[in-house]
Design a protein around this motif. Structure first.
Motif, PDB file in Angstrom:
ATOM      1  N   LEU A  14      10.059  23.243  18.551  1.00  0.00           N
ATOM      2  CA  LEU A  14      10.308  24.644  18.899  1.00  0.00           C
ATOM      3  C   LEU A  14       9.198  25.553  18.377  1.00  0.00           C
ATOM      4  O   LEU A  14       8.935  26.608  18.934  1.00  0.00           O
ATOM      5  CB  LEU A  14      11.644  25.126  18.326  1.00  0.00           C
ATOM      6  CG  LEU A  14      12.918  24.512  18.891  1.00  0.00           C
ATOM      7  CD1 LEU A  14      14.128  25.011  18.118  1.00  0.00           C
ATOM      8  CD2 LEU A  14      13.051  24.817  20.371  1.00  0.00           C
ATOM      9  N   PHE A  15       8.567  25.130  17.279  1.00  0.00           N
ATOM     10  CA  PHE A  15       7.516  25.923  16.648  1.00  0.00           C
ATOM     11  C   PHE A  15       6.121  25.449  17.015  1.00  0.00           C
ATOM     12  O   PHE A  15       5.151  25.841  16.383  1.00  0.00           O
ATOM     13  CB  PHE A  15       7.682  25.920  15.121  1.00  0.00           C
ATOM     14  CG  PHE A  15       8.809  26.783  14.656  1.00  0.00           C
ATOM     15  CD1 PHE A  15       8.602  28.123  14.376  1.00  0.00           C
ATOM     16  CD2 PHE A  15      10.082  26.270  14.503  1.00  0.00           C
ATOM     17  CE1 PHE A  15       9.639  28.934  13.953  1.00  0.00           C
ATOM     18  CE2 PHE A  15      11.129  27.072  14.084  1.00  0.00           C
ATOM     19  CZ  PHE A  15      10.909  28.407  13.811  1.00  0.00           C
ATOM     20  N   ALA A  16       6.022  24.617  18.038  1.00  0.00           N
ATOM     21  CA  ALA A  16       4.705  24.133  18.473  1.00  0.00           C
ATOM     22  C   ALA A  16       3.859  25.332  18.858  1.00  0.00           C
ATOM     23  O   ALA A  16       4.230  26.108  19.733  1.00  0.00           O
ATOM     24  CB  ALA A  16       4.857  23.179  19.649  1.00  0.00           C
ATOM     25  N   SER A  17       2.762  25.510  18.151  1.00  0.00           N
ATOM     26  CA  SER A  17       1.917  26.675  18.410  1.00  0.00           C
ATOM     27  C   SER A  17       0.452  26.291  18.399  1.00  0.00           C
ATOM     28  O   SER A  17       0.069  25.276  17.848  1.00  0.00           O
ATOM     29  CB  SER A  17       2.189  27.758  17.378  1.00  0.00           C
ATOM     30  OG  SER A  17       1.888  27.281  16.087  1.00  0.00           O
ATOM     31  N   LYS A  18      -0.333  27.151  18.980  1.00  0.00           N
ATOM     32  CA  LYS A  18      -1.778  26.931  19.034  1.00  0.00           C
ATOM     33  C   LYS A  18      -2.444  27.897  18.079  1.00  0.00           C
ATOM     34  O   LYS A  18      -2.535  29.084  18.358  1.00  0.00           O
ATOM     35  CB  LYS A  18      -2.273  27.127  20.459  1.00  0.00           C
ATOM     36  CG  LYS A  18      -1.715  26.082  21.389  1.00  0.00           C
ATOM     37  CD  LYS A  18      -2.159  26.307  22.798  1.00  0.00           C
ATOM     38  CE  LYS A  18      -1.583  25.179  23.643  1.00  0.00           C
ATOM     39  NZ  LYS A  18      -1.167  25.581  24.928  1.00  0.00           N
ATOM     40  N   GLY A  19      -2.911  27.403  16.954  1.00  0.00           N
ATOM     41  CA  GLY A  19      -3.658  28.220  16.015  1.00  0.00           C
ATOM     42  C   GLY A  19      -2.828  29.187  15.178  1.00  0.00           C
ATOM     43  O   GLY A  19      -3.367  29.992  14.457  1.00  0.00           O
ATOM     44  N   LYS A  20      -1.523  29.130  15.284  1.00  0.00           N
ATOM     45  CA  LYS A  20      -0.672  30.033  14.495  1.00  0.00           C
ATOM     46  C   LYS A  20      -0.364  29.383  13.153  1.00  0.00           C
ATOM     47  O   LYS A  20      -0.853  28.317  12.828  1.00  0.00           O
ATOM     48  CB  LYS A  20       0.640  30.321  15.257  1.00  0.00           C
ATOM     49  CG  LYS A  20       0.436  31.030  16.573  1.00  0.00           C
ATOM     50  CD  LYS A  20       0.064  32.477  16.347  1.00  0.00           C
ATOM     51  CE  LYS A  20      -0.077  33.197  17.671  1.00  0.00           C
ATOM     52  NZ  LYS A  20      -0.435  34.562  17.535  1.00  0.00           N
ATOM     53  N   LYS A  21       0.487  30.043  12.368  1.00  0.00           N
ATOM     54  CA  LYS A  21       0.878  29.501  11.067  1.00  0.00           C
ATOM     55  C   LYS A  21       1.408  28.080  11.237  1.00  0.00           C
ATOM     56  O   LYS A  21       2.226  27.812  12.108  1.00  0.00           O
ATOM     57  CB  LYS A  21       1.972  30.368  10.437  1.00  0.00           C
ATOM     58  CG  LYS A  21       1.546  31.765  10.105  1.00  0.00           C
ATOM     59  CD  LYS A  21       2.729  32.549   9.552  1.00  0.00           C
ATOM     60  CE  LYS A  21       2.382  34.001   9.356  1.00  0.00           C
ATOM     61  NZ  LYS A  21       3.542  34.798   8.985  1.00  0.00           N
ATOM     62  N   THR A  68       9.205  35.173  24.433  1.00  0.00           N
ATOM     63  CA  THR A  68       9.809  35.255  25.765  1.00  0.00           C
ATOM     64  C   THR A  68       8.938  34.601  26.831  1.00  0.00           C
ATOM     65  O   THR A  68       9.444  34.089  27.814  1.00  0.00           O
ATOM     66  CB  THR A  68      10.059  36.730  26.153  1.00  0.00           C
ATOM     67  OG1 THR A  68       8.842  37.454  26.033  1.00  0.00           O
ATOM     68  CG2 THR A  68      11.119  37.349  25.269  1.00  0.00           C
ATOM     69  N   MET A  69       7.635  34.610  26.622  1.00  0.00           N
ATOM     70  CA  MET A  69       6.741  34.069  27.643  1.00  0.00           C
ATOM     71  C   MET A  69       6.616  32.549  27.583  1.00  0.00           C
ATOM     72  O   MET A  69       6.600  31.885  28.599  1.00  0.00           O
ATOM     73  CB  MET A  69       5.358  34.710  27.520  1.00  0.00           C
ATOM     74  CG  MET A  69       5.404  36.182  27.849  1.00  0.00           C
ATOM     75  SD  MET A  69       3.846  37.107  27.775  1.00  0.00           S
ATOM     76  CE  MET A  69       2.589  35.984  27.365  1.00  0.00           C
ATOM     77  N   ARG A  70       6.541  32.003  26.402  1.00  0.00           N
ATOM     78  CA  ARG A  70       6.263  30.564  26.283  1.00  0.00           C
ATOM     79  C   ARG A  70       7.485  29.723  25.954  1.00  0.00           C
ATOM     80  O   ARG A  70       7.446  28.514  26.037  1.00  0.00           O
ATOM     81  CB  ARG A  70       5.187  30.320  25.227  1.00  0.00           C
ATOM     82  CG  ARG A  70       3.871  30.981  25.575  1.00  0.00           C
ATOM     83  CD  ARG A  70       2.822  30.690  24.553  1.00  0.00           C
ATOM     84  NE  ARG A  70       3.315  31.034  23.226  1.00  0.00           N
ATOM     85  CZ  ARG A  70       2.826  30.540  22.108  1.00  0.00           C
ATOM     86  NH1 ARG A  70       1.848  29.693  22.143  1.00  0.00           N
ATOM     87  NH2 ARG A  70       3.313  30.903  20.952  1.00  0.00           N
TER      88      ARG A  70
END
Length: 184
Positions: A14-21, A68-70
């Motif tokens: 759920l927290f898969a992010s690109k370049g975030k914390k 909301t977007m991703r």
């Protein structure tokens, strides 16, 4: 258990992010406790209200906001349960009627509002229980490590004493001593 591991992995995704914390939830000691949606009211620097999701584990509380977007979550904050205080405001505002606060060390207070007193009490009880369990586990771990260290020190002392006992002082009639290794 495999159920817990699956839950950790699913929340991690759920927290898969690109370049975030960076958020690594999959740890051998980590256990999922509960999750829920609350209103993030404020802290000293941020007075903006927003809907967030809380994910409580046996050692951390993770605050995330769904994009909301991703369709993934943005990590807003992560609290170490061994370092937090959880409570209810002494003089709550109308917005804080069913709210609780979380403060870590000397950091700013974060205030989360629930929909009812029961929900608020549930979160506080769950966090306090997880916190007490974690502190107890760390205390046990520290105690085990201390006991292992003491056992090693005792073992080293016994080994040294045994070595030293092989060397004895043999006195002669004149009172002078000669160190001689015992033959065993």
């Amino acid at each position: 258990s495999s159920t817990n591991l699956n839950k950790l992995v699913s929340i991690q995704h759920l927290f898969a992010s690109k370049g975030k914390k960076e958020l690594n939830l999959v740890e051998p000691h980590r256990k999922f406790v509960c999750e829920g949606t609350v209103m993030y009211l404020s802290n000293k620097t941020n007075k903006k209200k927003s809907v967030v999701d809380l994910f409580l584990f046996n050692d951390i509380l993770v605050v995330g906001r769904k994009s909301t977007m991703r369709g993934v979550y943005e990590l807003k904050k992560k609290f170490d349960l061994t370092k937090v205080v959880v409570g209810i405001a002494a003089e709550p505002t109308e917005d804080e009627k069913w709210a609780f606060y979380v403060v870590e060390g000397d950091q700013e207070w974060d205030v989360f509002a629930t929909k009812s007193a029961e929900e608020r009490e549930g979160w506080i009880a769950a966090m306090n229980s997880a916190q007490e369990l974690r502190l107890a586990q760390e205390g046990v771990k520290e105690k085990v490590l201390l006991e292992r260290k003491q056992a090693k020190e005792y073992e080293d002392k016994v080994t040294k004493d045994r070595r030293d006992n092989r060397v004895s002082i043999l006195g002669s009639n004149s009172g002078s001593g000669v160190a001689r290794k015992n033959s065993m």
